[in-house]
Design an enzyme around this catalytic site. Structure first.
Site, PDB file in Angstrom:
ATOM      1  N   GLY A  43       0.810  -1.205   0.000  1.00 40.90           N
ATOM      2  CA  GLY A  43       0.000   0.000   0.000  1.00 40.90           C
ATOM      3  C   GLY A  43       0.847   1.260   0.000  1.00 40.90           C
ATOM      4  N   SER A  44       0.375   2.273   0.701  1.00 39.89           N
ATOM      5  CA  SER A  44       0.964   3.608   0.587  1.00 39.89           C
ATOM      6  C   SER A  44       2.394   3.721   1.098  1.00 39.89           C
ATOM      7  CB  SER A  44       0.078   4.628   1.300  1.00 39.89           C
ATOM      8  OG  SER A  44      -1.171   4.744   0.642  1.00 39.89           O
ATOM      9  N   THR A  45       2.860   2.760   1.929  1.00 40.41           N
ATOM     10  CA  THR A  45       4.251   2.849   2.361  1.00 40.41           C
ATOM     11  C   THR A  45       5.206   2.746   1.173  1.00 40.41           C
ATOM     12  OG1 THR A  45       4.278   0.460   2.807  1.00 40.41           O
ATOM     13  CG2 THR A  45       3.792   1.927   4.669  1.00 40.41           C
ATOM     14  N   LYS A  52       4.802   4.263  -1.612  1.00 38.85           N
ATOM     15  CA  LYS A  52       4.855   5.532  -2.337  1.00 38.85           C
ATOM     16  C   LYS A  52       6.216   6.206  -2.172  1.00 38.85           C
ATOM     17  CE  LYS A  52      -0.125   6.388  -2.037  1.00 38.85           C
ATOM     18  NZ  LYS A  52      -1.210   7.120  -1.349  1.00 38.85           N
TER      19      LYS A  52
END
Length: 596
Positions: free
Chosen positions: A312-314, A316
């Site tokens: 997920g967003s980690t 990014k």
């Protein structure tokens, strides 16, 4: 009429000659045989006789210890005894006092031994009756208890020396240490998981052997006979990077997180940013190596290195680092991020919450965890370029941490990405990683762009105390120091007011980090599970540790910023204090997150 003739006697000389010839023949046979024995076959016969008197036995060595970074024993071997009975011999057992028999046979032996073994005499005596030459009476007793039994000198009672593996700290780091198996009795003979399996050859050592000559009864060694010995080579203690205190606290906090959030699983990784050493590697409901069967099969290994999920967003962070390193954006580059965004190949993406168009800098996109903004950043680079950075940060390959069963995760080649995966990989979907791989990404940022191989093993120590460091790969540069510094500052924005990681802040320390929420495959294989996470760096002004917190299926909320971030705060605070890391002495100079 003629008179009868007298009987003629046999000539005794003939009989004598025959007897003499026979004796001579016998003597010749004996002489020939003697010549054969003493001259022709002497060596072979002597060798055969010697071989019948020789006995060779293996000299075993106890399995070496597993210890934490400070020498605290996490796994060790002890001598134990199984006690058996020769049921044929014990029939002849008698004990006399002043010429009077006071105990005899199985019944008498049981009366003597039952108090030592804390057993019922009748039950013990029943085990002694039969015709077996060896039948177990009791297993797994201490050497001290066997000494008491041996002192009674009961005929037919025989010991069996065994080695038992024990784990003094129970579940503490059980997922890392592993456990033994491969035998029907006791704790087993070989490592099945964790360090016990991965470092079997180091721990086990090499057995020796002794050959000696015994007398005709087979009971006694001949003092002047053959005596040859090949010394055993002890194994080496495996010294872990794990810090017992930090591991203990992180395990307690992980279990608390499950109670607080209703999550089904929790994983916590604490890593030294400079050395790559893992100070704590925690999986909730960790196995007790003393009794692995008490744990579910899914809880007996290290999920932190074997179970994969969409980060997920980690993830990014990698997209941002790639954009800066490639020169297509800076932390101050302007973007307009709508709630919904459609790419040129008609793939539509949304943010987690509805909102009007937002004027965000690159730093602002990371701070607010905007999916639509991240996709726009990804559009500035080719799929191949972004894939190369994912690989450089360690996705799609094992870390070499030194644990059994480590997964490489899932990262398809860029030319195999479909039209949607081409963009989801910019914000951590369409690929899968382990908790340790996630931690490694942030360690690279904290370590000025250098990737240092993570490790749970510092090295090996022999019986003389000589320490040998474990070999590891040379550090590799992933991004420039300048890019790493910029991304680290951007990650500090995440923990400021308005960022998604505000609950990760620690009094007295500057913190940088990233929240994550992603879907994961459930029991049915569909994306019905949720992974909430927070990965942080502290202190942000002089990085010392990275702490990753991964929660599976939290029920209170699904957002990493509200479920995982508080766990990070507590674990990081304890680790910083335990390591005596001084508080931050400066205020951050942050990038603006919006523009006008």
């Amino acid at each position: 009429m003629p008179s009868p003739r007298a009987p003629r006697l046999a000539d005794p000389r003939l009989r004598q000659r025959i007897i003499a010839a026979g004796l001579l023949l016998v003597l010749l046979v004996f002489a020939a045989r003697l010549v054969m024995i003493q001259a022709v076959n002497a060596q072979a016969i002597a060798e055969t006789a010697l071989s019948e008197r020789l006995v060779t036995k293996e000299i075993s060595v106890p399995r070496a210890d597993i210890v934490d970074r400070d020498g605290v024993v996490l796994a060790t071997s002890v001598q134990r005894y199984n006690v058996g009975v020769n049921q044929q011999k014990i029939k002849d057992f008698t004990r006399t006092e002043d010429g009077v028999v006071v105990a005899s046979g199985p019944v008498g032996a049981a009366e003597i031994l039952a108090p030592i073994l804390d057993m019922d005499p009748d039950e013990l005596g029943a085990k002694m009756v039969g015709d077996s030459t060896f039948s177990y009476l009791v297993k797994d007793i201490s050497p001290e208890t066997w000494d008491l039994i041996a002192a009674e000198k009961v005929l037919g009672i025989e010991p069996e020396l065994v080695e038992k593996r024990i784990y003094p700290n129970g579940t503490l780091a059980g997922n890392v240490v592993g456990f033994m198996g491969g035998a029907a009795e006791g704790s087993g003979t070989v490592g099945l998981t964790g360090v016990e399996a991965a470092y079997e050859d180091v721990l086990e050592g090499t057995p020796g052997e002794i050959t000696y000559e015994r007398d005709s009864t087979g009971a006694y060694l001949i003092p002047t006979g053959v005596l040859e010995e090949v010394a055993a080579i002890p194994g080496e203690d495996v010294v872990l990077t794990i810090d017992r205190d930090i591991q203990w606290y992180a395990q307690q906090r992980a279990q608390e997180a499950i109670s607080e959030t209703g999550a089904s699983q929790a994983t916590v990784v604490v890593q030294d940013t400079e050395t790559g050493e893992i100070l704590a590697l925690v999986d909730s409901d960790s196995v007790d190596p003393n009794d692995p069967s008490a744990s579910d099969s899914d809880d007996r290994g290290a999920r932190s290195v074997s179970t994969v999920f969409e980060p997920g967003s980690t993830a990014k962070v990698i997209t941002m680092a790639a954009a800066i390193e490639e020169g297509v954006a800076t932390p101050l580059t302007h973007f307009t991020a709508p709630y919904k965004y459609t790419t040129e190949n008609d793939q539509t993406f949304t943010d987690s919450h509805e909102h009007d168009k937002e004027k965000l800098t690159l730093s602002g996109i990371l701070a607010t965890s905007s999916n639509t903004g991240t996709v726009q950043v990804g559009e500035l680079m080719s799929s191949e370029t972004r894939w190369k950075y994912l690989k450089k940060f360690g996705f799609g390959e094992t870390t070499g941490v030194g644990l059994y069963g480590e997964s490489a995760g899932i990262l398809a080649d860029w030319d195999q990405w479909d039209g949607r995966q081409k963009w989801t990989t910019t914000f951590g979907q369409g690929l899968a990683v382990t908790a340790l791989q996630t931690s490694q990404v942030f360690s690279i940022i904290a370590n000025n762009g250098l990737k240092v191989q993570p490790s749970v093993v510092k090295g090996y120590q022999d019986e003389d105390g000589t320490f040998t460091a474990r070999e590891s790969e040379e550090p590799k540069r992933v991004i420039s120091k300048s890019t790493a510094t910029q991304v680290l500052t951007m990650l500090e924005d995440v923990t400021q007011d308005g960022g998604t990681g505000v609950l990760a802040r620690i009094d007295g320390y500057r913190v940088a980090g990233k929240t994550g929420t992603a879907q994961a495959a459930g029991a049915d294989g569909r994306l019905t599970s949720i992974v909430a996470s927070f990965v942080g760096i502290a202190p942000a002004d002089d990085p010392r540790i990275v702490v990753s917190v991964i929660l599976r299926d939290p029920k209170t909320e699904i957002w990493g910023g509200t479920t995982a971030a508080p766990v990070f705060k507590d674990v990081a605070t304890f680790a910083l204090q335990s390591l005596r890391v001084p508080p931050s002495t400066s205020e951050p100079t942050l990038y603006p997150t919006t523009w006008k």
